[in-house]
Design an enzyme around this catalytic site. Structure first.
Site, PDB file in Angstrom:
ATOM      1  N   GLY A  68       0.882  -1.294  -0.127  1.00 22.82           N
ATOM      2  CA  GLY A  68      -0.144  -0.036  -0.197  1.00 22.82           C
ATOM      3  C   GLY A  68       1.052   1.165   0.130  1.00 22.82           C
ATOM      4  N   GLY A 116      -0.065  -5.379   0.340  1.00 27.62           N
ATOM      5  CA  GLY A 116      -1.542  -4.951  -0.360  1.00 27.62           C
ATOM      6  C   GLY A 116      -1.403  -5.596  -1.928  1.00 27.62           C
ATOM      7  N   GLU A 139       4.839  -6.671   7.316  1.00 23.91           N
ATOM      8  CA  GLU A 139       4.226  -5.482   8.059  1.00 23.91           C
ATOM      9  C   GLU A 139       4.644  -5.458   9.674  1.00 23.91           C
ATOM     10  OE1 GLU A 139       2.297  -7.595   6.397  1.00 23.91           O
ATOM     11  OE2 GLU A 139       1.322  -6.408   4.643  1.00 23.91           O
ATOM     12  N   ASP A 147      -2.206  -7.629   6.969  1.00 19.83           N
ATOM     13  CA  ASP A 147      -3.859  -7.578   6.568  1.00 19.83           C
ATOM     14  C   ASP A 147      -4.175  -8.005   5.200  1.00 19.83           C
ATOM     15  OD1 ASP A 147      -2.499  -5.685   5.418  1.00 19.83           O
ATOM     16  OD2 ASP A 147      -3.788  -3.909   5.934  1.00 19.83           O
TER      17      ASP A 147
HETATM   18  C1  QUE Z   1       6.499  -3.342   4.926  1.00 18.19           C
HETATM   19  C2  QUE Z   1       5.678  -2.995   3.942  1.00 18.19           C
HETATM   20  C3  QUE Z   1       5.773  -2.296   2.975  1.00 18.19           C
HETATM   21  C4  QUE Z   1       6.972  -1.920   2.684  1.00 18.19           C
HETATM   22  C5  QUE Z   1       7.988  -2.317   3.372  1.00 18.19           C
HETATM   23  C6  QUE Z   1       7.812  -3.043   4.403  1.00 18.19           C
HETATM   24  C7  QUE Z   1       4.592  -1.765   2.258  1.00 18.19           C
HETATM   25  C8  QUE Z   1       4.937  -0.920   0.893  1.00 18.19           C
HETATM   26  C9  QUE Z   1       6.162  -0.633   0.762  1.00 18.19           C
HETATM   27  C10 QUE Z   1       6.865   0.185  -0.511  1.00 18.19           C
HETATM   28  C11 QUE Z   1       8.144  -0.163  -1.047  1.00 18.19           C
HETATM   29  C12 QUE Z   1       8.632   0.967  -2.000  1.00 18.19           C
HETATM   30  C13 QUE Z   1       7.759   1.924  -2.389  1.00 18.19           C
HETATM   31  C14 QUE Z   1       6.693   1.911  -2.053  1.00 18.19           C
HETATM   32  C15 QUE Z   1       6.128   1.442  -1.030  1.00 18.19           C
HETATM   33  O1  QUE Z   1       7.429  -1.297   1.614  1.00 18.19           O
HETATM   34  O2  QUE Z   1       3.440  -1.948   2.423  1.00 18.19           O
HETATM   35  O3  QUE Z   1       5.933   3.016  -2.062  1.00 18.19           O
HETATM   36  O4  QUE Z   1       8.303   2.518  -3.336  1.00 18.19           O
HETATM   37  O5  QUE Z   1       4.126  -0.514   0.169  1.00 18.19           O
HETATM   38  O6  QUE Z   1       8.895  -3.435   5.272  1.00 18.19           O
HETATM   39  O7  QUE Z   1       4.219  -3.436   4.225  1.00 18.19           O
END
Ligand code: QUE
Length: 347
Positions: A68, A116, A139, A147
């Site tokens: 997400g 997500g 998470e 989730d």
């Molecule tokens: C746990 C997570 C997420 C995460 C890292 C975690 C997650 C998520 C992102 C993420 C990674 C790179 C991106 C971005 C989001 O990293 O849900 O926009 O460029 O979206 O340890 O739950």
């Protein structure tokens, strides 16, 4: 307006409704707008006789979807707005709608599938992934909880693998994801275009997918299954750690070290979610996760986790409480209380 959101593309190609997650610089991480757009299009395509199946894919070479949009969720948490909770509501409703979708839903994933991203793939009937797959529910490392239906689909993985994956956030590859039924077929990203063409021509999803299915690679976790099943069957997070410390294997030492870097509060919430989810239907799992998630997203640990992992990238979160022993059972129980008039609306 949503049809022109550059972060998600919807196309009708012959008999196929095609969704492309189109935010490659952010690893296609889902925004609220993307979820709203998907819900609307899926509802329309469900009623459209010309659409026989729906497929979803991610743009760019690295990721189907990394999760997400936790950056904007952390901002909402900090500013005390309802945006993050509203996002979770649409995201979980979308997960439920995919789980009961009346037409074949085919996720053409590749590379990174986390959080997500798992939610918009695992609830579909066909879940394809390539040899670059990196699947994780990470998470607990950002002070949040697994989730998007995790307490349903992770809790149904064989043995106690689910608890291992949920507590540690370990990333698994294609062979393990197939063995755990998180993925149904191995299909290369380079075959996506040809597969989409067959589906557009009206081929059944089963026939079209079978044409491109590749051999199943080995599943390295299977060698650790007996050890994982014994250790993670313990009755609390503390008891899991005790068993890991007593075990003496390199695997257990590494796993214990990893768990101790995670948010203690998130670990305890995750343990209860995954245990309680075993006997619940998907919709009840999502309702439970919404109770926990909508509260947890407003916590200091969530903001701190996003800071350490995504903003400052120092990998050194300061959790509060920072020891399992200081997490109050009454606080954990409180996360699971009814939200009264604000429960997750599901049919
Ligand atoms: C746990 C997570 C997420 C995460 C890292 C975690 C997650 C998520 C992102 C993420 C990674 C790179 C991106 C971005 C989001 O990293 O849900 O926009 O460029 O979206 O340890 O739950």
């Amino acid at each position: 307006m949503l049809e022109t959101d550059p972060h998600i593309l919807f196309e009708k190609r012959g008999a196929l409704g095609l969704i492309t997650l189109n935010r490659p610089k952010a690893l296609n991480a889902l925004t609220h707008g993307m979820c709203i757009g998907m819900r609307k299009m899926l509802a329309e395509w469900a009623e459209d006789d010309a659409v026989r199946a729906v497929a979803i894919r991610g743009a760019g070479p690295r990721a189907f979807c990394a999760g997400g949009d936790i950056r904007s969720m952390a901002e909402s948490s900090r500013d005390g707005t309802a945006a993050a909770v509203k996002f979770l509501r649409d995201e979980y409703q979308l997960n439920a709608e995919i789980g009961t979708y009346p037409k074949p839903y085919i996720a053409l994933t590749h590379g990174v599938v986390m959080g997500g991203g798992a939610g918009v793939s695992v609830h579909g009937r066909y879940r394809l992934a390539d040899e670059d797959l990196g699947f994780a529910m990470p998470e607990t490392g950002i002070g949040f909880v697994p989730d998007i239906g995790s307490s349903f689909f992770l809790s149904r993985c064989p043995g106690e693998t689910c608890m291992y994956l949920g507590l540690t956030g370990t990333r698994i590859g294609l062979g393990d994801a197939l063995a755990l039924r998180l993925v149904t077929h191995s299909v290369a990203q380079s075959d996506h275009a040809a597969l989409i063409e067959r589906l557009a021509d009206g081929a059944s999803a089963a026939d079209a997918v079978a044409v491109f299915a590749r051999p199943v690679p080995p599943a390295p976790l299977s060698e650790l299954r007996a050890r994982i099943d014994t250790i993670f069957a313990a009755s609390s997070v503390e008891a899991v750690l005790e068993r890991l410390d007593r075990d003496g294997s390199d695997f257990s030492a590494q796993t214990a070290r990893l768990i101790r870097t995670r948010s203690p509060g998130s670990l305890k919430l995750t343990f209860k979610l995954l245990r309680d989810g075993k006997t619940l239907a998907l919709r009840d799992c999502l309702k439970m996760e919404y109770r926990v998630g909508s509260r947890r997203v407003m916590s200091a640990d969530f903001r701190e986790g996003v800071r350490a992992v995504l903003i400052d990238k120092d990998g050194a979160p300061r959790w509060n409480p920072c020891h399992l022993a200081d997490v109050k059972e009454a606080d954990i129980a409180g996360y699971f209380n009814s939200l009264g008039g604000n429960e997750l609306p599901l049919p």
